[in-house]
Enzyme design. Structure first.
Site, short mmCIF file in Angstrom:
data_model
loop_
_atom_site.label_atom_id
_atom_site.label_comp_id
_atom_site.label_asym_id
_atom_site.label_seq_id
_atom_site.Cartn_x
_atom_site.Cartn_y
_atom_site.Cartn_z
N GLU A 300 0.85 -1.19 0.00
CA GLU A 300 0.00 0.00 0.00
C GLU A 300 0.89 1.24 0.00
O GLU A 300 1.93 1.27 0.66
CB GLU A 300 -0.91 -0.01 1.24
CG GLU A 300 -1.63 1.29 1.55
CD GLU A 300 -2.54 1.77 0.44
OE1 GLU A 300 -2.51 2.98 0.13
OE2 GLU A 300 -3.29 0.94 -0.12
N CYS A 374 -13.84 -0.06 -8.36
CA CYS A 374 -14.95 0.87 -8.17
C CYS A 374 -15.26 1.61 -9.47
O CYS A 374 -16.05 2.56 -9.46
CB CYS A 374 -14.65 1.86 -7.05
SG CYS A 374 -13.18 2.88 -7.35
#
Length: 418
Positions: A300, A374
């Site tokens: 990340e 998304c």
């Protein structure tokens, strides 16, 4: 501006009705396919003046703030409350199907995992201090006008019931009449209020916020642009039994049911994989669940998010080894040589997708890949890179967590062809 009568042919990707006119398509908000409307037209945008033919799929919107007849104005938070469930669910699934078709992909697409009213645990508001009081609500579609709300059918009771308290905190921190953003997250220990764009917060505002929070109950934290102003108790979220303390203003899935649906799909796809890489791992939505049955390497770019993940893993018993790496995967994706040691890879990037990372995945030969997205458009692009390299799309599942909007999530499972 001209006035004309149009018949709506279809819904556009943003949820507006689209009519075909001699000069090209005209976008008409709050309309449905088959409806005939008189509109005031400016270029390719139409505003409904009257309706002579209504669709049988039209329903009464559940919110008084919705649509051109909203009590306090047209709230820009929802676009499709006037559509029946059947039409709305088909529209959401169609966003994924059509995006994939645009890249020549025709995999099995499962029925939509639906969202329900009252599920949203994270809601982003716009706020502004005025002479008459604190405005808190959503921007009217296509404008900077804030529609102040008293009720919101998409949000959880834990947020809606505290709107007046949230206004009090917003009034305490506001330093001018300039608008700012406020994201409210409902956690197990109270509301987490993350302000963005409040300029020149000084000692006076800090004291006012502190006094306000001490007089209230159920507010876990207040932050501005990532800086914690007061934290009576650490906000806590639960990832399948793993306690996580998310960073101030950090990303969290908007609804718990959607998060759990995505996680179930990811875990099912991983099967008996022993070593998994979780890319764009955030605070551990998937990594910490995967760690119940496999070794995980979580990558990340956000330092605070990866630290929250690492802290949760280190303080939870019963997990397989979890290693973490802070790395900007847009600038420096994991290379094919690094990926070859994993049985499976999960990636969940922001809306831009993971184009460069997918190019490396395509060269890696990893057996199973699970893409969480998304944005159907960037997902289709990324999947086309992988399928061109010999991956087969086993299944794509669309998931709704932004009720009555034009946003949809999807989970795609791919496997390397033998």
């Amino acid at each position: 501006m001209t006035t004309e009568t149009l018949t709506i042919a279809r819904l556009g990707s943003g949820g507006d009705g689209i009519a075909e006119a001699p000069g090209g398509p005209v976008y008409v908000p709050f309309t449905l396919p088959g409806e005939t409307v008189a509109v005031a037209r400016v270029k390719n945008h139409g505003t409904v003046m009257s309706m002579s033919v209504a669709s049988p799929e039209r329903v009464e919107p559940p919110c008084v703030h919705f649509g051109p007849d909203g009590r306090n104005g047209t709230c820009g938070g929802c676009t499709l409350q006037h559509a029946s469930d059947a039409l709305y669910h088909d529209f959401k699934r169609g966003l994924v199907v059509n995006a994939l078709k645009s890249k020549g992909l025709t995999p099995d697409v499962a029925p939509l995992v639906i969202a329900r009213p009252g599920e949203r645990r994270r809601v982003a508001f716009t706020a502004r201090k005025t002479e008459k009081g604190m405005l808190l609500g959503f921007n009217q579609a296509g404008s900077h006008h804030i529609v102040s709300i008293e009720h919101c059918p998409i949000a959880s009771d834990g947020i809606v019931s505290r709107l007046e308290d949230v206004r009090r905190v917003a009034a305490a921190i506001a330093t001018s009449s300039e608008p700012f953003r406020l994201t409210v997250l409902e956690t197990a220990t109270g509301l987490d209020l993350a302000f963005e764009g409040v300029k020149k917060v000084g000692d006076r505002e800090r004291r006012a916020v502190t006094e306000c929070i001490l007089a209230l109950r159920g507010i876990a934290r207040v932050s501005n642009d990532g800086e914690i102003l007061i934290e009576p108790v650490k906000p806590e979220i639960d990832f399948a039994g793993v306690r996580v303390f998310p960073p101030a203003g950090g990303f969290t899935q908007a609804t718990k049911p959607a998060e759990e649906a995505m996680a179930e799909l990811v875990l099912d796809a991983l099967g008996k994989a022993k070593r998994v890489a979780d890319l764009f791992a955030g605070s551990g939505t998937f990594a910490l669940r995967i760690a119940r049955k496999a070794k995980v390497h979580a990558v990340e770019g956000d330092e605070k998010a990866i630290k929250a993940l690492d802290h949760a893993a280190r303080n939870t018993q019963g997990l397989k080894p979890v290693t973490v790496e802070r790395r900007d995967l847009f600038r420096r994706p994991l290379m094919a040589s690094e990926l070859k040691v994993y049985d499976a890879v999960v990636f969940d990037p922001p809306r831009a997708g993971a184009e460069d990372q997918c190019k490396e995945l395509a060269r890696s030969g990893v057996k199973t890949i699970v893409a969480v997205s998304c944005n159907p458009v960037s997902l289709a692009r990324d999947l086309s890179i992988l399928t061109a390299a010999g991956y087969r799309i086993r299944l794509v599942t669309p998931i709704d967590q932004f009720l009555w909007s034009a946003h949809v999530e999807a989970v795609a499972v791919l496997e390397k062809a033998a």
